[in-house]
Design an enzyme around this catalytic site. Structure first.
Site: not given
Length: 261
Positions: A121, A124
């Site tokens: 995450e 990203h």
């Protein structure tokens, strides 16, 4: 004359919006990082006000320990919040915000498996995927309204803006990252966890557990918008030797996290 002006403007826009991701991929980034960061900060603040935060100190300490080890490799101050939510999910937002659901903490066997998700995450964010998607999906003329819309998540435009950030599930809409973004985040994420001293091989075990949980009917927002576990594991295995070398170097430099669940 008008056509020449429009062509010149388009070429200028394309040149000024050209960027390169951490893996060397060409990107179209038009919106300013400050704008996107503000959207992330606003949406995270809204989540904290509307969604229950865990009162279990063990969960918070575990997630913070793993996230801090990961983000020490990226720099900056990151806020970590564990939400009381049984779905198997975690997310990171522009503006250095990380959210982890209690359901995911209950699922993982160890620190390395949680590091695989958090690293992905954070990947990203480092690759500016939200900015790239916002830049591609919104016209220049609506960019400002998209930023403003985050403060009104109940509206249709607000839901779209949050969905583009990758956190629209709370508002009934999920706009998944592309397969290219997901594969890139996997590569960045496994490198981050390895550089932090976590065992990158546990990333494969984590996705196998997620797939098994999905077959058992558990609600998995995370997996609903990501590639199949088979293609993900194949990509991870292709990169594993390099990641293991990074982990060994991290261990040689004294980076060996001890985060207890």
């Amino acid at each position: 004359m008008l056509k020449k002006f429009l062509l010149s403007t388009a070429v200028s826009l394309a040149l000024t919006a050209c960027a390169t991701s951490p893996t060397g991929r060409s990107q179209f980034i038009y919106m300013s990082d400050n704008q996107v960061d503000q959207m992330g900060l606003q949406s995270f603040s809204d989540m904290k006000s509307k969604n229950p935060i865990t009162q279990n100190p063990r969960y918070s300490q575990f997630a913070s320990c793993v996230a801090q080890a990961i983000t020490q490799q990226t720099g900056g101050q990151w806020e970590v919040v564990v939400f009381e939510d049984e779905t198997l999910n975690a997310f990171a937002l522009p503006g250095n915000k990380i959210g982890v659901h209690t359901g995911l903490i209950n699922l993982v066997d160890n620190q390395d498996q949680l590091a695989a998700v958090i690293g992905h995450e954070v990947g990203h964010v480092l690759a500016r995927h939200s900015n790239e998607r916002l830049s591609q999906e919104t016209a220049v003329s609506t960019g400002l309204s998209m930023v403003q819309a985050v403060s009104q998540p109940q509206t249709a435009l607000g839901q779209t803006a949050l969905g583009l950030l990758g956190v629209g599930a709370q508002y009934g809409v999920i706009l998944p990252f592309s397969r290219v973004h997901e594969t890139e985040a996997d590569t960045i994420g496994v490198d981050l966890m390895a550089k932090a001293g976590f065992d990158p091989r546990q990333s494969v075990n984590l996705w196998l557990k997620m797939d098994k949980a999905a077959q058992g009917g558990q609600p998995i927002e995370f997996m609903s918008t990501h590639p199949s576990h088979g293609s993900r594991i194949e990509n991870l295995n292709q990169h594993m030797n390099q990641a293991l070398q990074m982990q060994q170097q991290a261990r040689n430099n004294g980076r060996q996290p001890h985060c207890s669940k």
